[in-house]
Design a protein around this motif. Sequence first.
Motif, PDB file in Angstrom:
ATOM      1  N   LEU A 339      11.079  33.808  14.805  1.00 23.13           N
ATOM      2  CA  LEU A 339      10.697  32.579  14.113  1.00 23.13           C
ATOM      3  C   LEU A 339      11.829  31.959  13.304  1.00 23.13           C
ATOM      4  N   VAL A 340      12.966  32.648  13.205  1.00 24.31           N
ATOM      5  CA  VAL A 340      14.047  32.155  12.352  1.00 24.31           C
ATOM      6  C   VAL A 340      14.559  30.796  12.820  1.00 24.31           C
ATOM      7  N   ALA A 341      14.913  30.675  14.105  1.00 22.64           N
ATOM      8  CA  ALA A 341      15.432  29.404  14.616  1.00 22.64           C
ATOM      9  C   ALA A 341      14.398  28.278  14.527  1.00 22.64           C
ATOM     10  N   PRO A 342      13.136  28.488  14.963  1.00 22.91           N
ATOM     11  CA  PRO A 342      12.142  27.422  14.814  1.00 22.91           C
ATOM     12  C   PRO A 342      11.938  26.994  13.362  1.00 22.91           C
ATOM     13  N   LEU A 343      11.901  27.962  12.438  1.00 23.95           N
ATOM     14  CA  LEU A 343      11.721  27.616  11.036  1.00 23.95           C
ATOM     15  C   LEU A 343      12.958  26.924  10.467  1.00 23.95           C
ATOM     16  N   PHE A 344      14.133  27.315  10.967  1.00 22.39           N
ATOM     17  CA  PHE A 344      15.376  26.641  10.563  1.00 22.39           C
ATOM     18  C   PHE A 344      15.332  25.184  11.018  1.00 22.39           C
ATOM     19  N   CYS A 345      14.806  24.963  12.214  1.00 19.14           N
ATOM     20  CA  CYS A 345      14.641  23.610  12.752  1.00 19.14           C
ATOM     21  C   CYS A 345      13.665  22.816  11.875  1.00 19.14           C
ATOM     22  N   ILE A 346      12.525  23.425  11.540  1.00 14.73           N
ATOM     23  CA  ILE A 346      11.523  22.749  10.710  1.00 14.73           C
ATOM     24  C   ILE A 346      12.072  22.466   9.318  1.00 14.73           C
ATOM     25  N   LEU A 438      11.363  27.464  19.829  1.00 18.07           N
ATOM     26  CA  LEU A 438      10.655  28.727  20.023  1.00 18.07           C
ATOM     27  C   LEU A 438      10.715  29.184  21.474  1.00 18.07           C
ATOM     28  N   LEU A 439      10.709  28.224  22.406  1.00 17.93           N
ATOM     29  CA  LEU A 439      10.748  28.538  23.837  1.00 17.93           C
ATOM     30  C   LEU A 439      12.157  28.859  24.328  1.00 17.93           C
ATOM     31  N   GLY A 440      13.154  28.705  23.430  1.00 21.37           N
ATOM     32  CA  GLY A 440      14.505  29.143  23.782  1.00 21.37           C
ATOM     33  C   GLY A 440      15.497  28.076  24.151  1.00 21.37           C
ATOM     34  N   ILE A 441      15.202  26.790  23.875  1.00 23.21           N
ATOM     35  CA  ILE A 441      16.146  25.749  24.265  1.00 23.21           C
ATOM     36  C   ILE A 441      17.492  25.914  23.559  1.00 23.21           C
ATOM     37  N   CYS A 442      17.469  26.467  22.343  1.00 25.84           N
ATOM     38  CA  CYS A 442      18.713  26.611  21.584  1.00 25.84           C
ATOM     39  C   CYS A 442      19.573  27.769  22.076  1.00 25.84           C
ATOM     40  N   ASN A 443      19.033  28.590  22.955  1.00 23.77           N
ATOM     41  CA  ASN A 443      19.790  29.733  23.470  1.00 23.77           C
ATOM     42  C   ASN A 443      20.369  29.472  24.862  1.00 23.77           C
ATOM     43  N   ILE A 444      20.417  28.216  25.259  1.00 24.26           N
ATOM     44  CA  ILE A 444      20.995  27.889  26.562  1.00 24.26           C
ATOM     45  C   ILE A 444      22.465  28.291  26.614  1.00 24.26           C
TER      46      ILE A 444
END
Length: 447
Positions: A339-346, A438-444
């Motif tokens: 949840l770290v990346a999604p919450l960082f985005c929010i 959350l679905l991983g777009i930032c890990n491309i």
Amino acid sequence: MSNSVILVTCVIAIAISIIVSFKWSVNMGVLAMAFAFVIGCLMQGQSVNTVFGFWPDNLIFFMIASALFFGFARENGTLDVFGSKVLWVFRRQVKLLPWVFFVLAGVLGFLGSGPSALLLLAPIGFPIALRAGIDPIVIGFSIAMGYNCGTMNPWTGSGVVLYGLVEANGMDTATAITTYLMTYSTFLISQVICMAAVIVYYMVFRHKHAAKGAGKGRPLEILTEKPADYTPVQKKTFVLIVISFLLMVIPSIWNTLAPADSVVFKNFVALCKPQAILVIFALFATLLKLGDAKKVISRVPVGTILMIAGVSFLMSIAKEAGMIEVISAAFGSGIPKILVAPLFCILGGVLSLFASGTSVVLPLLFPMVPALAAATGLNPVALYAAAQIGALITPFSPFSSAGAQLIALAPNSISESLVRRQFVVALVTLLFCALLTLLGICNIFRI
């Protein structure tokens, strides 16, 4: 009184202001301003002059200057004629217009035009949308997202600042530019997906929104015959628009690509900022009698100006109470890794609802990435991308700088409805971006 109590009170005040404004059509700015004086003076011990000092001078002056200059173009019909001509060119492909504005804004942003891209495209795009039966918010969103995509590049746009922040975090130059290019690429993908989603949504529900007044144009009637040519007054107005735009864009691009040592040139570049150019050319329009100056002045969006100022007052008091420090500390409280990346985005998106994503929010979040990545084992690119995606999707909010500028540049007939709808779109797209994260777009991409 403790800062935590003041901070909670500010959050409640903002929520009450939004709810009351939306439900009973009370100007949110007046309500937020009243809350700001009460909280600032009674709870924080500030003087009235100190609270009033939170007035956002630069943004408010921009809104007044743009309303004055483009008010003449609206008053004498120049923007309507230009819009008709653009529609005539795309008469067989009207549905492509949002993407046309997206690409134009992206190119102008990439070239380093700055806010001038919004200044040129928004006053043209909104009337075109109304006449073509396209929801105006789609055009506004297209311009905002296109501009974001262009100006966040690491060579000529606002991305220079963000790339510098990545490099300042301890990376060598080669690694820093690679990291930011991967971040930028992820950001581009997310913005295109978001814009496509918004366009699809409004295509599906366009009849519903048209019934509510969002876009009542009848394309078949508009496009049956070639538009009339400009009148002499409209020609003069159009020439002023072109010259003003060139002055706002070319010196800035020139200075970015080939900085000069000449003091005269530097002073000229300093003059060619939107606020100064718009006021000067509004004076030219007045002297050339291109419209009724009194009527133009009477249509300056005072309600929108009060709204922006009131929210700025409250947010400034919240910052004084340590809002940013409290939010930053929350990430050290054992959040699940997924949840770290999604919450960082929010987090970036929520902060950018009321502040500049580029100059305020991302300079706060980017320095947090190295320590957060080391503590969680997450990909730094994913964290940089999550922050950038969130922080640059919600400035479309009417309470942030870009969103407020779009409202100031919109026709008075739709500006009030845009306030609510831009806020809703900003929130929905933020949640959509958090889901993508959350679905991983930032890990491309990974370093």
